[in-house]
Each structure stands twice: as C-alpha cells, then as structure tokens.
Design a protein around this motif. Structure first.
Motif, PDB file in Angstrom:
ATOM      1  N   ALA A   1       0.844  -1.373   0.042  1.00  0.00           N
ATOM      2  CA  ALA A   1      -0.043   0.061   0.134  1.00  0.00           C
ATOM      3  C   ALA A   1       0.827   1.092   0.139  1.00  0.00           C
ATOM      4  O   ALA A   1       0.571   2.213  -0.719  1.00  0.00           O
ATOM      5  CB  ALA A   1      -0.943  -0.081   1.235  1.00  0.00           C
TER       6      ALA A   1
ATOM      7  N   SER B   1     -13.619   0.822   4.102  1.00  0.00           N
ATOM      8  CA  SER B   1     -12.787   1.661   4.021  1.00  0.00           C
ATOM      9  C   SER B   1     -11.922   2.057   5.464  1.00  0.00           C
ATOM     10  O   SER B   1     -10.921   2.071   5.369  1.00  0.00           O
ATOM     11  CB  SER B   1     -13.122   2.858   3.547  1.00  0.00           C
ATOM     12  OG  SER B   1     -13.214   3.027   2.055  1.00  0.00           O
TER      13      SER B   1
ATOM     14  N   THR C   1      -5.691  -0.249   4.201  1.00  0.00           N
ATOM     15  CA  THR C   1      -4.258  -0.545   3.188  1.00  0.00           C
ATOM     16  C   THR C   1      -4.808  -1.366   2.148  1.00  0.00           C
ATOM     17  O   THR C   1      -4.427  -1.364   1.027  1.00  0.00           O
ATOM     18  CB  THR C   1      -3.254  -1.083   4.162  1.00  0.00           C
ATOM     19  OG1 THR C   1      -3.914  -2.388   4.814  1.00  0.00           O
ATOM     20  CG2 THR C   1      -2.480  -0.321   5.028  1.00  0.00           C
TER      21      THR C   1
ATOM     22  N   SER D   1      -7.625  -1.246   0.651  1.00  0.00           N
ATOM     23  CA  SER D   1      -8.283  -0.364  -0.475  1.00  0.00           C
ATOM     24  C   SER D   1      -7.077   0.307  -1.217  1.00  0.00           C
ATOM     25  O   SER D   1      -7.375   0.382  -2.161  1.00  0.00           O
ATOM     26  CB  SER D   1      -9.120   0.722   0.581  1.00  0.00           C
ATOM     27  OG  SER D   1      -9.749   1.367  -0.681  1.00  0.00           O
ATOM     28  N   LYS D   2      -5.975   0.730  -0.585  1.00  0.00           N
ATOM     29  CA  LYS D   2      -5.139   1.438  -1.245  1.00  0.00           C
ATOM     30  C   LYS D   2      -4.258   0.408  -2.183  1.00  0.00           C
ATOM     31  O   LYS D   2      -4.118   0.921  -3.383  1.00  0.00           O
ATOM     32  CB  LYS D   2      -4.099   1.725  -0.314  1.00  0.00           C
ATOM     33  CG  LYS D   2      -4.523   3.191   0.374  1.00  0.00           C
ATOM     34  CD  LYS D   2      -3.516   3.684   1.567  1.00  0.00           C
ATOM     35  CE  LYS D   2      -4.035   4.775   2.186  1.00  0.00           C
ATOM     36  NZ  LYS D   2      -3.379   5.131   3.641  1.00  0.00           N
TER      37      LYS D   2
ATOM     38  N   ALA E   1      -6.745   0.153  -5.119  1.00  0.00           N
ATOM     39  CA  ALA E   1      -6.584   1.385  -5.883  1.00  0.00           C
ATOM     40  C   ALA E   1      -5.363   1.514  -6.862  1.00  0.00           C
ATOM     41  O   ALA E   1      -5.689   1.929  -7.824  1.00  0.00           O
ATOM     42  CB  ALA E   1      -6.875   2.543  -4.881  1.00  0.00           C
TER      43      ALA E   1
ATOM     44  N   GLN F   1     -14.661   4.923  -0.964  1.00  0.00           N
ATOM     45  CA  GLN F   1     -13.280   4.274  -0.884  1.00  0.00           C
ATOM     46  C   GLN F   1     -11.997   5.616  -0.610  1.00  0.00           C
ATOM     47  O   GLN F   1     -10.962   5.344  -0.121  1.00  0.00           O
ATOM     48  CB  GLN F   1     -12.676   3.677  -2.324  1.00  0.00           C
ATOM     49  CG  GLN F   1     -13.373   2.418  -2.282  1.00  0.00           C
ATOM     50  CD  GLN F   1     -13.492   1.820  -3.594  1.00  0.00           C
ATOM     51  OE1 GLN F   1     -14.066   0.691  -3.727  1.00  0.00           O
ATOM     52  NE2 GLN F   1     -12.576   2.036  -4.512  1.00  0.00           N
ATOM     53  N   THR F   2     -12.488   6.818  -0.955  1.00  0.00           N
ATOM     54  CA  THR F   2     -11.663   8.130  -0.739  1.00  0.00           C
ATOM     55  C   THR F   2     -11.091   8.086   0.702  1.00  0.00           C
ATOM     56  O   THR F   2     -10.014   8.533   0.934  1.00  0.00           O
ATOM     57  CB  THR F   2     -12.125   9.309  -1.347  1.00  0.00           C
ATOM     58  OG1 THR F   2     -11.115  10.332  -1.906  1.00  0.00           O
ATOM     59  CG2 THR F   2     -13.257   9.956  -0.679  1.00  0.00           C
TER      60      THR F   2
ATOM     61  N   ASP G   1      -8.283   5.353   0.539  1.00  0.00           N
ATOM     62  CA  ASP G   1      -7.181   5.741  -0.464  1.00  0.00           C
ATOM     63  C   ASP G   1      -6.610   6.923  -0.195  1.00  0.00           C
ATOM     64  O   ASP G   1      -5.275   7.329  -0.398  1.00  0.00           O
ATOM     65  CB  ASP G   1      -7.858   5.817  -1.772  1.00  0.00           C
ATOM     66  CG  ASP G   1      -8.523   4.250  -2.127  1.00  0.00           C
ATOM     67  OD1 ASP G   1      -7.966   3.422  -1.201  1.00  0.00           O
ATOM     68  OD2 ASP G   1      -9.173   4.279  -3.089  1.00  0.00           O
TER      69      ASP G   1
ATOM     70  N   ILE H   1      -1.903   8.385  -2.705  1.00  0.00           N
ATOM     71  CA  ILE H   1      -2.475   6.903  -1.838  1.00  0.00           C
ATOM     72  C   ILE H   1      -1.080   6.539  -1.323  1.00  0.00           C
ATOM     73  O   ILE H   1      -1.075   6.157   0.208  1.00  0.00           O
ATOM     74  CB  ILE H   1      -2.823   6.087  -2.933  1.00  0.00           C
ATOM     75  CG1 ILE H   1      -4.248   6.248  -3.542  1.00  0.00           C
ATOM     76  CG2 ILE H   1      -2.917   4.699  -2.143  1.00  0.00           C
ATOM     77  CD1 ILE H   1      -4.639   5.831  -4.676  1.00  0.00           C
TER      78      ILE H   1
END
Lengths: 196, 196, 196, 196
Positions: free
Chosen positions: A14, A88, A93, A95-96, A99, A154-155, A158, B103
């Motif tokens: 991440a 989230s 992590t 999620s990152k 992304a 998700q922001t 992320d 990120i």
DNA sequence: GATGAATGAGAATTCATTCAT
DNA sequence: CATGAATGAATTCTCATTCAT
C-alpha cells in the motif's frame, strides 16, 4: 504465519506499490528473514497476487447490493454506503493496494474484474433501473451512481492522507466516519429520490 | 523537448508508479536515449518532482472555487464539478500520478499540500459554511462535500479502467463525461440544497 | 535406498554437471525429499564424490587389459574394445559423469587417476610394447592406441545425442552397438597389425 | 573487447560448465567488472550462446570433408584427421565447451546440429559409400568411421588432462600431436583400406 | 546536445544446509 | 526415518548514474 505475512505485505504494498516494495522490507515488516519469506511465497509476484486476491475477494463481496428484497431502495442504498465506508475504515491498506492496482491499469486483476465483478454489477444496474422505472428513484444513469458511491466511500481509505491534512488531524477518527456516513447517505438519497 | 519529456514521463509514472518506472522506459517513450534524458533531468527523482510539480499546480488551481461573487452557490458548485470533470477528461494521466502519490502517503507533496492547498481549502470551507448559515445550502459538513466531489470527479480519470470495464467499452467517450456531469451536478445539488 | 539415490544422482549429474545439479532435483528424481536425501548424504559434494567413486571403480576395472596370458594380442584387444563398448551401452550416464569430470580438469579424481589408473596403464603400455617388439603388432605408439580406444568406445555413451541425431534415430539400439563393435575391432586390428 | 570477453568466457565455461561458471568469474577472467560484462552481454545464457555459436561455426566447418575432388579417399581422410587434430590443438577450450554441451544433451545446439550438421554429414556419408562401392575403401559402415574420427581427434582436447596424466607430462606438446597424427592416420587408413 | 562505456548499489532468487520435531 | 521451518551465502540481473568523447 501466512496471515501475518499477508498483513505485513499488504501494508508495504500500500505504501510503496508493487515495484517499490522489496521482499527485504516486507520480511522486516513481518519480522522474518527474506529467505524465510520466500519459503512461504516463492516470488514477489506470487505474494502480491495472493495479497491482491484476498483484497479482491473482500471487495467484490461488498461492491454489490446485499440481496434484501424486503427493503426499500433507500434502505438498500444507505446500507450499501454504510458497508463500503466500514470497509474503508477497517481495511484501509487493502483499499489502497486495490486502488493502486486499478489506477495502474489493473494488469493483474483485469480479468478477474471482468469475469467476476461485471456480472454482479450488471445485476445491480438492472435493479436500479427497475427502481427508476417504478419511480422509486429519480431518472438517473445507474452506472454513475455506482462509480460515485465507490469513489466517495473508498476515498476515505485511499486519500486518507490528503483528508487528514485538510482536516488538520493526524488520523481519521470514528467520528469522522460517522459524519461521512451521515453526509453521504443524506446527500445521495436526497440527490436521487424525487421529493414527494 | 522538456515538454515532451514531461508528457512521456507522466504517462510512464502513471502506469508504473515512481519505483516501477525506469529512466530507460521513459526515454524510450519520449524517443530519446537514457543518457540524453539524464542530460535534461539529472536524476529520476528530479524528473518525478518536476512532473508532480506541474500536476499539482494544475490541480490546486482547480481544487478550489473560482471566486465569482456574482454567482449563486449552486452555480459555483456546478461549475466546480464541471471543471473537475474536464480536468479528469483532459489530464487523466496527471490525475493518476497525483492519486498514486497521495495514496502512497504523499511523501513528496505532503508539505506542498499543507502549505498551499490547506489555506485555499479553509477559505472554501468558510464560504460553504456561510452558505449553510444563510440557508442557501442544507446543513452539511462542508469538508465532506469537497472530499466527495474530488473523489467522484477524479474517479473518471483514476479508475477509468474499472469504469470502462463496467461500461463494457474500451474508452470513455465525451458522451460518458456528459452523463457524468449531468448525474453529478444533479445529485449533488439536489442532495445539498433544501427543496423550496 | 542408497543405490536408488546413487542411480538418480548419477542421472542428474550427467545431465546438468555438478554445479547445475541441485539436491532438490536429485531428490525429486529419486522420489524422496531433499532433507531425506541429506540424511543419507550429508552434502552435495559427498554425494557427488560417492557417485564418482563408484563410476571410477567400474571404469578402472575395464580401462586396462584383462590379464589373459593365453590369448593373442588380437584377442585381448578385441575383447577389450568389446568390453568398453558394453560399458558404454550399459552405463551411459556413468560414462557421461566421468567424461564431464575429466573435461573439467578432473578436480576430484585427478589424484585417483594418478595413483590408481596410471600404474595399470603403464603395465598395459609395457605389454603392448612387448607385442610390438615381438612383431605381433606393427610399430605403433601404444599410448595413442589406448587414448583412441577409450575415445572411440566412450563416444557412444558420451556423445550419444550427437550420434543419434546423425543416425536419425531417437535411441541407439543393440544393432548399432553390434555395428560399432564390428567396425572398431576390424579397423583397429587391421590398423595395428601388419598384414601377413 | 567483445573478442576478449568471448575468449575469457570460453575458458571459464570449459572449466566449470555453464552452471558452474559465474559472471563474476568470467568478468574477473576478462579483467572487467561484472556489470560491464553484462553491458556487453545482457545475460549469462546469451553470452553462453554466443560462445557456443562461435564454437559450433568453427566446428561445423571442419566436421565435414573439404571438397577436393582431385584427391584420393586416403588423402581426403588423412587431411581430415590432420585438420581435426589441429583444431584440438589450437582450440582446446572450444572443444571442451562443445563436448560438455553435447554430453549434457545438447540443450542449446540440438536444433543447430540437426539443421546444419546433419545435411553435411549425410553428404559425406554418401561420398564414403561411393568409395566403398568403388572398392576404394573396404566394406565399412561410414557413420561409425566419422564417429570414431571425431572421438579420437577431439579426445586430445577434451580429455587432455587424463592424457597428460597418463603421459606423465604437464602439457601436451607439438610432438605429441605429431605422434597422434601419425598414429591415427596410419591406423585408420590401414584399418579401412583393403591391402592391395 | 548526443552517445558508448563503465560501475555501485541494490533486489529477486536459488540453493545447500541446519534445526527442531 | 521423515518433514516443516529457517537461513547464510551466493548469483543473476536491473537500474540510476557517471564519465569521456
């Protein structure tokens, strides 16, 4: 042990991306030697794939509506947003890593998204279309509803660094997630349901 | 030439991240030799910083409200969303590089965001607060409004691969951006303005 | 079990050389685990030495004339050639390992060749010299006779791949060895015995 | 420089085989750094292939009869043997690398032998058959004649260590090659030509 | 400006070997 | 005997960077 490794690897991936992550750093992070790490995962790519696979499994499960026919569109959407935000909060992590993979063109998981997410997505789209037809929702393009919800929820994982910077606090707290939930559900529902 | 290099580098950085990008690949992409690339930019980090700098400048300019006192909140917000979407459409790789940087913890641009973006952000927040106080907007947390708009607009650049996959098309078209604009402005405005 | 291991190891050493052979591959080939292999042979070099030792023992036994005083030089030489060819037919991988060791400079078996083979060789050389003196053979350098016989007979094991390629067949058959025997004995004997 | 590298690499490959040779050792041998070696040859296998290619080209050129229609079979064969022995004398390491490759199953040059050597070999075989038919040679299997000559001549390069050991001298001298030439041509020609 | 040559600092693996069970 | 876990020592290869021309 495997679980430890995956957790540690996820964190490193991440932060540094696939290429920026070294087996050394991951091993350090887990607290084992590089060679021992290679004993469990015979290559960096294999390790990355495993990490990614776990993430994607977790993700797909929540990227579509829970099938609750007894609930109203509003309830379903609100629950969905809430669930995504919890994800989230609890797996930032993961999620990152997801992304970064997608931003980089999803070289590894493209197929998986195509074969696994797409069908579920299509099903959800149909459902939203029916709601629109039934005037339960205003006349919207359902695809964009999903893209928006995904992005907005998700922001908080992320782009957490940016958000924390703007909020002037070192870490997002539960309260912030509560506010986000409140804001998002309210805005979205008011935004896509015709006032009576 | 410098412009060419920056364009090529941006594309490579967007696809492979900082660590995954090699000077060789960037040079290839630009159509010059690695040594020649190093003649223009004496180190990879320097090149990355320059690329990032340009992106951030472009970004900051559009991450805050245009100061148009004559316009209503609705107009300002709608214009803002439109502008951000245009940015995503016209500079998708820039957006991706920015996203990856943030990120990954914004190692390079953290300071810059703190010193440059934060004050502008605070100013905008105050403005939105005033709108709320004046009942021009419903009672919302302004920070989350911005986070949401940023997320929803940038996702069309950053997550374009996923979106294209879900839309079943190889590339997003102007029409899709029109739909996105329509969807976002409608949903947001209805979502944050009390019905009269 | 030890025999199985040695057989498997020999095969692997013949194909990959000492350095190219891994304990893993040998273990696989034998059908046991690497650790178990190390239980029987505590190191790779030890295993290689054992394999080589066995080969050399087999080899030395046949690299010199069988002591048959009742036979004529022709008979002894013909038998010798036949014996060496049988060795190549029956122990091709052993021959290859031996060949590789010698080609690489005989790092392990140099001493052994010096102390064990040399005396026997000298004895044979003397015998051939006597035959020459007695006009039983034409006036030849006996050393080269041996080098030639060794080379010509072992080539059917060591260079089998090349020979098979040239013969256009996947594997040498008994018939081919019969032809080789016929050819070699005839050519050699006619070549080194003066016509009456 | 490239020539230097190839010469040094050949020496190392001859002594340690492909797997036993390290880029470090080769670089040392050439007198350059490992990375500089990799600058010229981007991988060990590529370097090995190049070395091997050069050797094979040299080899093929001499593994078949020079086309001299004016010469008698005896002359052609004698020249051939002489030429092969010179090759062993002048390029012993090349011969060793070639030998190791073939013994190990010719993983790299199998195809090349099939497509390049085989046709030439077939042509030579036909020529020898004609000689046999014309009673210029005794009734022999031509294939085995070639295998034997290859083996006997190359052994002075490939098995030089063993030969030196048996001869009790540190290095083969010109004289030894003269004796070998004398021995081989005599034995072979007497062995395959019917006495008049 | 442009390019061939060279190199130091990594980084991913491989592999023999050890240890505990 | 057998096996899972662990590791030190290489080894190949990558890559940013430097230098000379």
């Amino acid at each position: 042990m495997e679980t430890n490794i995956l957790r540690g690897a996820e964190k490193v991936f991440a932060e540094f991306g696939f290429h920026g992550s070294t087996m050394d750093r991951i091993a350090d992070n887990v607290g084992i030697s590089k060679q021992n790490l290679l004993y469990y995962y015979p290559s960096k790519e294999r390790l990355y794939r495993t990490v990614l696979q776990n993430i994607v499994d977790l993700w797909l499960e929540r990227m579509t509506f829970a099938d609750e026919p007894s609930q109203s569109p509003e309830q379903i959407i609100a629950n969905y947003v809430r669930g995504k935000l919890e994800l989230s909060r609890d797996y930032p992590t993961a999620s990152k890593v997801f992304a970064m993979e997608v931003i980089a063109g999803a070289p590894i998981i493209k197929d998986y998204l195509q074969t696994r997410l797409k069908p579920l997505f299509d099903k959800d789209i149909k459902l939203v279309r029916r709601w629109v037809r039934n005037k339960q929702l205003s006349s919207i393009k359902p695809e964009h509803l999903f893209f928006s919800i995904w992005a907005m929820t998700q922001t908080y994982a992320d782009f957490s660094v940016q958000i924390e910077l703007m909020m002037g606090k070192p870490k997002l707290e539960q309260k912030d997630f509560d506010h986000a939930t409140e804001f998002l559900t309210t805005m979205i529902l008011r935004g896509i349901v015709d006032p009576k």
